[in-house]
Design an enzyme around this catalytic site. Structure first.
Site, mmCIF file in Angstrom:
data_model
loop_
_atom_site.group_PDB
_atom_site.id
_atom_site.type_symbol
_atom_site.label_atom_id
_atom_site.label_comp_id
_atom_site.label_asym_id
_atom_site.label_seq_id
_atom_site.Cartn_x
_atom_site.Cartn_y
_atom_site.Cartn_z
ATOM 1 N N ARG A 163 38.410 43.260 31.895
ATOM 2 C CA ARG A 163 39.837 43.581 32.033
ATOM 3 C C ARG A 163 40.688 42.711 31.098
ATOM 4 N NH1 ARG A 163 37.678 46.950 34.696
ATOM 5 N NH2 ARG A 163 38.462 47.924 36.599
ATOM 6 N N SER A 240 43.479 48.477 41.455
ATOM 7 C CA SER A 240 43.082 47.133 41.901
ATOM 8 C C SER A 240 44.186 46.152 41.545
ATOM 9 C CB SER A 240 41.814 46.675 41.172
ATOM 10 O OG SER A 240 40.755 47.538 41.456
ATOM 11 N N GLU A 336 45.494 41.626 38.430
ATOM 12 C CA GLU A 336 44.995 42.472 37.343
ATOM 13 C C GLU A 336 46.150 43.126 36.578
ATOM 14 O OE1 GLU A 336 43.856 46.353 37.114
ATOM 15 O OE2 GLU A 336 41.702 45.949 37.086
HETATM 16 N N1 EPU Z 1 34.917 45.938 49.571
HETATM 17 C C1 EPU Z 1 35.178 45.506 50.836
HETATM 18 N N2 EPU Z 1 36.385 45.816 51.395
HETATM 19 C C2 EPU Z 1 37.315 46.535 50.761
HETATM 20 C C3 EPU Z 1 37.051 46.973 49.446
HETATM 21 C C4 EPU Z 1 35.834 46.671 48.869
HETATM 22 O O1 EPU Z 1 34.358 44.850 51.465
HETATM 23 O O2 EPU Z 1 38.363 46.776 51.344
HETATM 24 C C5 EPU Z 1 33.600 45.665 48.978
HETATM 25 C C6 EPU Z 1 32.785 46.953 48.888
HETATM 26 O O3 EPU Z 1 32.107 47.195 50.068
HETATM 27 C C7 EPU Z 1 31.874 46.681 47.759
HETATM 28 C C8 EPU Z 1 32.654 45.743 46.879
HETATM 29 O O4 EPU Z 1 33.743 45.250 47.649
HETATM 30 O O5 EPU Z 1 30.722 46.002 48.215
HETATM 31 C C9 EPU Z 1 33.150 46.396 45.600
HETATM 32 O O6 EPU Z 1 34.058 47.442 45.901
HETATM 33 P P1 EPU Z 1 34.211 48.713 44.933
HETATM 34 O O7 EPU Z 1 32.870 49.249 44.614
HETATM 35 O O8 EPU Z 1 35.201 49.641 45.531
HETATM 36 O O9 EPU Z 1 34.739 48.154 43.579
HETATM 37 P P2 EPU Z 1 35.820 47.042 43.265
HETATM 38 O O10 EPU Z 1 35.120 45.836 42.778
HETATM 39 O O11 EPU Z 1 36.727 46.894 44.404
HETATM 40 C C10 EPU Z 1 36.087 47.684 40.734
HETATM 41 C C11 EPU Z 1 37.240 47.908 39.789
HETATM 42 C C12 EPU Z 1 37.833 49.286 39.994
HETATM 43 C C13 EPU Z 1 36.749 50.316 39.728
HETATM 44 C C14 EPU Z 1 35.575 50.057 40.692
HETATM 45 C C15 EPU Z 1 34.388 50.945 40.403
HETATM 46 C C16 EPU Z 1 38.181 45.703 39.370
HETATM 47 C C17 EPU Z 1 39.317 44.765 39.631
HETATM 48 N N3 EPU Z 1 38.256 46.888 40.007
HETATM 49 O O12 EPU Z 1 36.631 47.734 42.055
HETATM 50 O O13 EPU Z 1 38.862 49.470 39.047
HETATM 51 O O14 EPU Z 1 37.235 51.626 39.923
HETATM 52 O O15 EPU Z 1 35.108 48.685 40.543
HETATM 53 O O16 EPU Z 1 33.774 50.546 39.224
HETATM 54 O O17 EPU Z 1 37.282 45.379 38.599
HETATM 55 C C18 EPU Z 1 41.206 49.183 38.725
HETATM 56 O O18 EPU Z 1 40.926 48.361 37.854
HETATM 57 O O19 EPU Z 1 42.394 49.459 39.001
HETATM 58 C C19 EPU Z 1 40.136 49.820 39.476
HETATM 59 C C20 EPU Z 1 40.373 50.648 40.493
#
Ligand code: EPU
Length: 340
Positions: A163, A240, A336
């Site tokens: 990012r 995010s 972010e």
């Molecule tokens: N999780 C929780 N509680 C929550 C949300 C997530 O425990 O309320 C846990 C999930 O269970 C999972 C982990 O966190 O084990 C990761 O969650 P998720 O797969 O939804 O991905 P993320 O890390 O929250 C990142 C990107 C997203 C992108 C997704 C999919 C960042 C800051 N965000 O989210 O990007 O869509 O991976 O690749 O890196 C964005 O940048 O705006 C965005 C949405």
């Protein structure tokens, strides 16, 4: 290029917060942009904006605001399996991804349904479901806002990170030093599925798709995103709100021994990425609100405007979340989006 005075920005940022641009211009010509920057950029550095989908405005914008709205996309060359395409910065991202798929071009399918404009893709090095812009971005055409001179950045010169890119900081530490006008992507006619992300693999499996096409992957990503992430057209948000923190391996190991269910992923340079959404949920913030500013009930990494929240209120909420995560885990969450 002409400016509108005291222009309301509520419908120009996906958080939907009220703020005013003292001077606002829509940039729809590269020549006009170069001329304006040469004449005024040094004395009155502009504030650059694209689709406003990664922006939290906590006050009005006094600098001349330039919305980069150049439109169009074309194939630059098409030789064998590799195809170079160029999109103007103001093209909405998701329709551009769908356009590439329609041309039979692969590489951007995992990045379907991300809000915002093409010009923001290299700034943030947008990434999702195991793929980042950096992998297919060939080069970025820009205009130096201080001099009006054009400059092309190669992929290496963009210094992409998680990012992150040179455009977030400017070459001389000057934010908005380079206005992105066009982005070139190297795409492929041959499809190599990128299904490292478990949920994406599962989504295709649930649909009984064993040999997916790029369009199948795009549809699966759209389904996951629609289910998990709030639609900015319905409830104000900027995706995010925090980056997933990256820590040294020994810090991650010590956290894992105290919190065995903490999701952790390998990151470059032998570091470990920790799921910020999990940290925020464990800190008790998922679904909570401070007035109209809230933490989304389905995904704790997303802050939402329940209606009428000010940018300052959303920032107060973000600071409270940061403080609790810091206290519980000793981890500093970094925003972010661009917080103004
Ligand atoms: N999780 C929780 N509680 C929550 C949300 C997530 O425990 O309320 C846990 C999930 O269970 C999972 C982990 O966190 O084990 C990761 O969650 P998720 O797969 O939804 O991905 P993320 O890390 O929250 C990142 C990107 C997203 C992108 C997704 C999919 C960042 C800051 N965000 O989210 O990007 O869509 O991976 O690749 O890196 C964005 O940048 O705006 C965005 C949405």
């Amino acid at each position: 290029m002409y400016f509108l005075r005291d222009f309301p920005l509520a419908s120009f940022n996906t958080f939907g917060v009220a703020a005013t641009a003292r001077q606002f211009a829509v940039v729809s010509s590269e020549q006009a942009l170069m001329r304006w920057c040469a004449d005024h950029g040094k004395s009155t550095p502009p504030f650059l904006m694209g689709g406003g989908s990664n922006l939290l405005l906590t006050h009005d914008i006094e600098a001349p605001l330039l919305q980069l709205a150049l439109r169009g996309a074309r194939v630059v060359f098409d030789e064998g399996p590799t195809v170079l395409v160029e999109a103007m910065a103001g093209e909405p991202w998701h329709p551009f991804v769908l356009w590439t798929l329609k041309q039979g071009l692969c590489g951007l399918e995992n990045l379907s349904l991300i809000p915002g404009f093409v010009g923001a893709a290299p700034v943030q090095n947008i990434g999702a479901y195991g793929v980042e812009t950096a992998e297919s971005c060939e080069s970025v055409m820009t205009v130096n806002t201080q001099t009006g001179e054009p400059r092309e950045f190669s992929n290496a010169e963009c210094t992409f990170g998680y990012r992150d890119s040179v455009f977030k900081h400017g070459l001389d530490g000057v934010r908005d030093q380079y206005a992105i006008t066009r982005v070139r992507f190297r795409l492929s006619r041959r499809f190599t599925p990128r299904l490292d992300y478990g949920e994406l693999k599962q989504e295709l499996k649930n649909a009984a798709i064993t040999a997916p096409s790029a369009a199948d992957v795009s549809r699966a990503v759209i389904a996951i995103r629609s289910r998990k992430l709030p639609d900015p057209a319905v409830i104000g948000n900027a995706g995010s709100f925090f980056k997933n923190p990256v820590v040294a391996a020994d810090v991650a190991a010590s956290l894992k021994s105290r919190f065995p269910t903490m999701p952790q992923y390998a990151a470059p340079d032998a570091q470990i990425k920790i799921a910020a959404g999990w940290l925020i949920e464990q800190a008790g913030w998922k679904g909570r609100r401070l007035g109209s500013a809230g933490v989304h009930s389905q995904h704790a990494l997303v802050l939402v405007n329940h209606g009428g929240a000010t940018g300052a209120a959303l920032w107060t909420l973000a600071r409270a979340v940061q403080a609790d995560v810091q206290q519980k885990f000793g981890i500093t969450l970094e925003p972010e989006p661009r917080v103004v």
